[in-house]
Structure formats: structure tokens, C-alpha cells
Design a protein around this motif. Structure first.
Motif, mmCIF file in Angstrom:
data_model
loop_
_atom_site.group_PDB
_atom_site.id
_atom_site.type_symbol
_atom_site.label_atom_id
_atom_site.label_comp_id
_atom_site.label_asym_id
_atom_site.label_seq_id
_atom_site.Cartn_x
_atom_site.Cartn_y
_atom_site.Cartn_z
ATOM 1 N N ALA A 151 -61.222 -40.165 -55.839
ATOM 2 C CA ALA A 151 -61.249 -38.818 -55.232
ATOM 3 C C ALA A 151 -60.605 -38.108 -56.022
ATOM 4 O O ALA A 151 -60.993 -36.904 -56.575
ATOM 5 N N MET A 152 -59.475 -38.521 -56.564
ATOM 6 C CA MET A 152 -58.463 -37.688 -57.386
ATOM 7 C C MET A 152 -58.992 -37.655 -58.796
ATOM 8 O O MET A 152 -58.575 -36.661 -59.603
ATOM 9 N N THR A 153 -59.686 -38.471 -59.455
ATOM 10 C CA THR A 153 -60.409 -38.305 -60.701
ATOM 11 C C THR A 153 -61.644 -37.804 -60.736
ATOM 12 O O THR A 153 -62.350 -38.119 -61.831
ATOM 13 N N GLU A 154 -62.299 -37.497 -59.516
ATOM 14 C CA GLU A 154 -63.690 -36.856 -59.460
ATOM 15 C C GLU A 154 -63.509 -35.413 -59.840
ATOM 16 O O GLU A 154 -62.756 -34.701 -59.137
ATOM 17 N N LYS A 155 -64.278 -35.126 -60.895
ATOM 18 C CA LYS A 155 -64.183 -33.568 -61.119
ATOM 19 C C LYS A 155 -64.933 -32.773 -60.012
ATOM 20 O O LYS A 155 -64.186 -31.798 -59.581
ATOM 21 N N ARG A 156 -65.871 -33.026 -59.642
ATOM 22 C CA ARG A 156 -66.569 -32.132 -58.288
ATOM 23 C C ARG A 156 -66.640 -33.218 -57.301
ATOM 24 O O ARG A 156 -67.622 -34.121 -57.217
ATOM 25 N N SER A 157 -65.942 -32.832 -56.295
ATOM 26 C CA SER A 157 -66.025 -33.650 -54.842
ATOM 27 C C SER A 157 -67.333 -33.238 -54.022
ATOM 28 O O SER A 157 -68.157 -32.313 -54.392
ATOM 29 N N SER A 158 -67.386 -33.838 -52.828
ATOM 30 C CA SER A 158 -68.356 -33.726 -51.907
ATOM 31 C C SER A 158 -68.096 -32.427 -50.925
ATOM 32 O O SER A 158 -69.028 -32.409 -50.112
ATOM 33 N N ALA A 159 -67.001 -32.070 -51.358
ATOM 34 C CA ALA A 159 -66.687 -30.805 -50.073
ATOM 35 C C ALA A 159 -67.261 -29.471 -50.187
ATOM 36 O O ALA A 159 -67.327 -28.977 -49.008
ATOM 37 N N SER A 160 -68.318 -29.444 -51.371
ATOM 38 C CA SER A 160 -69.307 -28.251 -51.199
ATOM 39 C C SER A 160 -70.144 -28.265 -50.034
ATOM 40 O O SER A 160 -70.401 -27.387 -49.452
ATOM 41 N N ILE A 161 -70.758 -29.529 -49.652
ATOM 42 C CA ILE A 161 -71.537 -29.819 -48.527
ATOM 43 C C ILE A 161 -70.673 -29.556 -47.049
ATOM 44 O O ILE A 161 -71.453 -28.646 -46.188
ATOM 45 N N ILE A 162 -69.382 -29.847 -47.242
ATOM 46 C CA ILE A 162 -68.485 -29.493 -45.835
ATOM 47 C C ILE A 162 -68.609 -27.982 -45.766
ATOM 48 O O ILE A 162 -68.684 -27.586 -44.703
ATOM 49 N N GLN A 163 -68.288 -27.289 -46.646
ATOM 50 C CA GLN A 163 -68.156 -26.006 -46.766
ATOM 51 C C GLN A 163 -69.600 -25.323 -46.169
ATOM 52 O O GLN A 163 -69.445 -24.444 -45.487
ATOM 53 N N ALA A 164 -70.483 -25.912 -47.133
ATOM 54 C CA ALA A 164 -71.894 -25.211 -46.639
ATOM 55 C C ALA A 164 -72.043 -25.617 -44.926
ATOM 56 O O ALA A 164 -72.750 -24.593 -44.260
ATOM 57 N N GLN A 165 -71.796 -26.827 -44.637
ATOM 58 C CA GLN A 165 -71.809 -27.007 -43.080
ATOM 59 C C GLN A 165 -71.117 -26.080 -42.284
ATOM 60 O O GLN A 165 -71.610 -25.592 -41.216
ATOM 61 N N ARG A 166 -69.915 -26.043 -42.741
ATOM 62 C CA ARG A 166 -69.168 -25.073 -41.749
ATOM 63 C C ARG A 166 -69.551 -23.568 -41.834
ATOM 64 O O ARG A 166 -69.524 -23.128 -40.824
ATOM 65 N N ASP A 167 -70.009 -23.271 -42.777
ATOM 66 C CA ASP A 167 -70.765 -21.867 -42.790
ATOM 67 C C ASP A 167 -71.889 -21.792 -42.228
ATOM 68 O O ASP A 167 -72.290 -20.787 -41.197
ATOM 69 N N PHE A 168 -72.904 -22.873 -41.986
ATOM 70 C CA PHE A 168 -74.265 -23.160 -41.264
ATOM 71 C C PHE A 168 -73.756 -22.895 -39.899
ATOM 72 O O PHE A 168 -74.519 -21.857 -39.108
ATOM 73 N N PHE A 169 -72.970 -23.652 -39.509
ATOM 74 C CA PHE A 169 -72.843 -23.761 -37.811
ATOM 75 C C PHE A 169 -71.696 -22.662 -37.213
ATOM 76 O O PHE A 169 -71.740 -22.284 -36.139
#
Length: 470
Positions: free
Chosen positions: A428-446
Motif C-alpha cells: 500500500a505504501m509503495t502504490e502510487k494510486r490507492s483504492s481510496a478514490s472509490i471510498i471518497q466517491a462512495q462517501r459522496d454518493f450516500f
């Protein structure tokens, strides 16, 4: 002889008794007292009898006499459980005067220490919260000491603490002023968090190897590792544990597989979550202990597990890969611990010097090791182990070995949660782009919590109506 004692020790459990004996051995005039508790009625008499040849040791069974025996300003080291610290302090303060000093040497939560410090300051009484590491033996022969709180009070007892502390390779005492407020108890908690991770890693090494190697063979391997840069107090202790026998049988085979834990392990994990730091390895170690206590459920599921027939396991671990993986995860564990200390220090304004902290952890404490000794120089001028290129190279080069060990364990159904979470953390620390964009979109969705865009001002937030394609 001065008719008054330099310091009083309140609490003669194992740690208090041994610290008091350490002080007496350094010829400090001391007074000792123990609160009345079931099973502890004779501790004062026993201590007095053990030190009857030392006229600078005064033992009391009356609190007023104990207080009156101390030189001004009175200095009292409390060695009592954290659950009763406030109760004990409340019983002492009516007998104390302005500028007297209380030192809490137990494993207290730093927030309690800060609250009690403020409470005592309002009464004119000084307070130090001091972490003590090294176990019973360290308390007697030389512990690592982590005092925090009132700086002026620390300076009054600095020489005494230096005299009873362990010494590093340069002969310097393993004690330093940590910072104001609860800084001392905070770093002791994180010391124990790192310790949890170290202990769990060695337990997992044994669990993996014991599928195909005897306890004796594993002990021999650990002894070999202990002659390298992997040298540590816990590594040596684990090898000795595996060699211990009762008659023809290894003692380890008769020890129940349920590991208890005290407050500091859980506190380390909750502090990490509160600070927003992914201290995943020490947290995995805490949960591993919790899982171990679900014994009846584990037994039920193991008997009814169709994917693990009798004799299923036949784990053949590449010992070189395991050594590399173990080395890598230890560095990650220490990095996570130091990062949490650094962040909390910044938040609290403690100005903790990580280089000095690692120095006092090179001897007298449970996590002393060659790795910790390396951290002294690494953290002398920087506060992040990932900024050292040699450490980074080691981590990048060891990733394949760690993955191989984890894959082997997964296929063989041998749980190694600390190793596994370390691999996930590193990836996770060596990944340039994490999966968190989906989390942020989900938070905005609901919840309409908004999000930030990569193609706009990073401070600007956006909200989308996700039910339309416009």
C-alpha cells in the motif's frame, strides 16, 4: 548519614521492590512503603529484612511516618497499578507540600498522566510520568527510563535516575528527558506496542517452522540469527524458551496457547487510530492475542474444517527467504512505531528526539537490539527511517521473500497475521494510486461528504449527483 531519605518508593511489588533494591545498592538513602492490599501485608517487613545491613534503607507501615522521613522537597516514586494511581495520589497530597515531587513509574495512559499533572500543579505539587522498561531483572540491574513532565523536577532527580539506569555502548545512562506532560508514558506505551509486534513475529516464525522442524532445530536457527544484524533480546529469549525441557519434553508444548495482554498493547493501537497512523503490525499482534483467547471457537472450527484434514500441513519454508522477510518486517514495525511517536509529538508539542529515544532503548529494555542501535544514528538527523536509502533498498529487495513466505503460509493454512499485514502495508505504501478514490466517491454518493479532484485546486471540494449521467 542524613536523617532524611533522598526518595521514597511507594509500592513494593516486583518492579517497585527491585527499583528500591537498585537504589539501595547505589547507596541512596531511601524510604519504602506499601499500601495495604490483600496478599501484600508483609512486603515492607520482607524488604526491611532483606536490607537489614543497610542503615540508609528505612521501611514504614504508617504513611505519615513514611512522608515525614523524606528530605525536602519530598520525592516519591509510585510503583502501583495505573488503576489505583489517582486514588493513591489523592491519599498522599494532603500530607505533601508545595514543590514536592511525585513520580508515577507505572504503565499509565498518557492522558491520565497529563490530567493528573494539571491537577497536582494546581496544588503546587510537581509531577513526572516515567516509563520503566526492562522487566523485573532490568529494574534491579539497570532499566531503560523514560521520564516526562515537569522539567525542573526531572533535573532534581536526573543524577539518581542516571545512576540506576542501564548504560549504552558509550557508557551513557539509558535515560533522557522525553518531554512535557504525558510524553514519558506515551513513549513507554509505544515501546510496548513495538514489543508486541516483535513478540508476535517470533511466535509466527516458530509456528511456521514447527510444521517441519523440531523446537531444538528452531532454537539453533534463532541462535544463528542472533549472531547477525538480527540480534535482539527477544530473539535470544525465544531460543532459550524453545530449549527449556521438563524431563524429556519441551516445556513449550505444555503452555496453553492463549496469550494475555495488558493495557499498553491496546492503547498503542487505539492511539495509532486516533492519530491517523497505520501501525498495522502492532495492531495485528494485539488482535492475534485476542483471537488466541477464542479457544473453544477455534477448537470447534478446526474439527469441522473440511479443507484442513489431519496431516494437511507440510510446510517447507525457505530459511533464507524467512530470514529476509523477518528482517524486513522488523524494520517496518519499528518505522510504524517511530512514525506514531513523531506525529503525536508534533501534535502535543513534546519535541521528542527520536535519536535519543532510540539510544535509551539500546539497553535495559525488552526491545533492545542491533536494529535499535542502528536507529540511533539513522534518527540523529532525520525522523523517518524511510528517508535512508540503505533501509529502502533492503525493504525493496526483501519484498519477494516476504511475499513467498506469506503465500506459503496461506496455501498451508498457517496463520501469520503480523507478516501478512506487513506485506499489505508495504504494498500500500509503495502504490502510487490507492483504492481510496472509490471510498471518497462512495462517501459522496450516500452522504454528500464531497471529494477533491486531481485536475483542480487541491483545496477545492466537489459534490456530484450520482443518480444522473449529467
Amino acid at each position: 548519614m542524613n536523617s532524611k531519605s533522598f526518595i521514597g518508593i511507594y509500592g513494593l511489588g516486583v518492579m517497585g521492590k527491585n527499583l528500591a533494591s537498585n537504589l539501595a545498592g547505589k547507596n541512596y538513602p531511601i524510604s519504602v512503603y506499601n499500601r495495604s492490599a490483600k496478599g501484600e501485608e508483609d512486603l515492607v517487613k520482607q524488604f526491611a529484612a532483606q536490607h537489614k545491613d543497610k542503615d540508609q534503607v528505612l521501611a514504614f507501615d504508617q504513611i505519615n511516618d513514611f512522608i515525614d522521613s523524606l528530605d525536602f522537597p519530598r520525592k516519591i516514586l509510585l510503583m502501583v497499578p495505573s488503576s489505583v494511581v489517582e486514588e493513591v495520589i489523592d491519599s498522599l497530597t494532603p500530607l505533601m507540600e508545595k514543590d514536592d515531587i511525585l513520580i508515577d513509574g507505572g504503565n499509565s495512559h498518557y492522558q491520565q498522566t497529563e490530567r493528573l499533572g494539571s491537577k497536582l500543579a494546581a496544588q503546587g505539587i510537581k509531577f513526572l510520568g516515567m516509563g520503566v522498561s526492562g522487566g523485573a531483572r532490568g529494574a534491579l540491574t539497570g532499566p531503560s527510563l523514560m521520564p516526562g513532565g515537569d522539567l525542573g523536577s526531572y533535573q532534581l532527580v536526573e543524577k539518581m535516575l542516571a545512576d540506576i539506569a542501564a548504560t549504552d555502548t558509550q557508557g551513557k545512562p539509558c535515560v533522557t528527558y522525553i518531554g512535557s506532560g504525558g510524553a514519558g508514558h506515551f513513549v513507554k506505551t509505544l515501546h510496548n506496542g513495538i514489543e508486541y509486534g516483535e513478540m508476535q513475529l517470533l511466535a509466527e516464525v516458530h509456528h511456521l517452522l514447527n510444521q517441519s522442524m523440531s523446537h531444538q532445530e528452531i532454537a539453533d536457527l534463532l541462535d544463528q540469527w542472533n549472531k547477525t544484524d538480527l540480534n535482539s533480546y527477544l530473539l535470544g529469549a525465544t531460543a532459550k524458551i524453545l530449549r527449556k525441557k521438563e524431563g524429556e519434553h519441551h516445556l513449550i508444548d505444555f503452555i496453553e496457547d492463549q496469550a494475555s495482554s495488558k493495557g499498553t498493547g491496546v492503547w498503542s493501537s487505539t492511539m495509532a487510530m486516533e492519530a491517523g497512523e497505520p501501525a498495522t503490525i502492532m495492531t495485528a499482534a494485539v488482535f492475534a492475542r485476542h483471537t488466541s483467547f477464542l479457544k473453544s471457537e477455534r477448537l470447534y472450527l478446526s474439527v469441522n474444517n473440511p479443507s484442513r484434514p489431519e496431516g494437511f500441513r507440510n510446510v517447507k519454508i525457505d530459511l533464507f527467504a524467512l530470514e529476509q522477510a523477518y528482517r524486513m518486517v522488523r524494520w517496518l514495525n519499528h518505522h510504524q512505531g517511530f512514525e506514531l511517536i513523531r506525529k503525536k509529538s508534533e501534535q502535543q508539542g513534546w519535541n521528542i528526539h527520536l535519536g535519543q529515544l532510540s539510544r535509551i532503548w539500546t539497553n535495559g529494555c525488552i526491545i533492545k537490539s542491533k536494529l535499535m542501535a542502528s536507529c540511533v544514528d539513522l534518527l540523529a538527523t532525520q525522523d523517518n527511517l524511510f528517508r535512508d536509502q540503505k533501509i529502502l533498498n533492503l525493504l525493496f529487495e526483501s519484498r519477494t521473500s516476504l511475499a513467498d513466505v506469506v503465500i506459503k503460509s496461506v496455501k498451508s493454512q498457517v496463520p501469520i497475521p503480523a507478516f501478512s499485514t506487513a506485506l499489505q502495508y508495504w504494498d500500500a505504501m509503495t502504490e502510487k494510486r490507492s483504492s481510496a478514490s472509490i471510498i471518497q466517491a462512495q462517501r459522496d454518493f450516500f452522504g454528500a461528504h464531497t471529494y477533491r479532484r486531481t485536475d483542480d485546486d487541491p483545496l477545492r471540494t466537489h459534490h456530484t449527483n450520482w443518480d444522473t449521467n449529467d
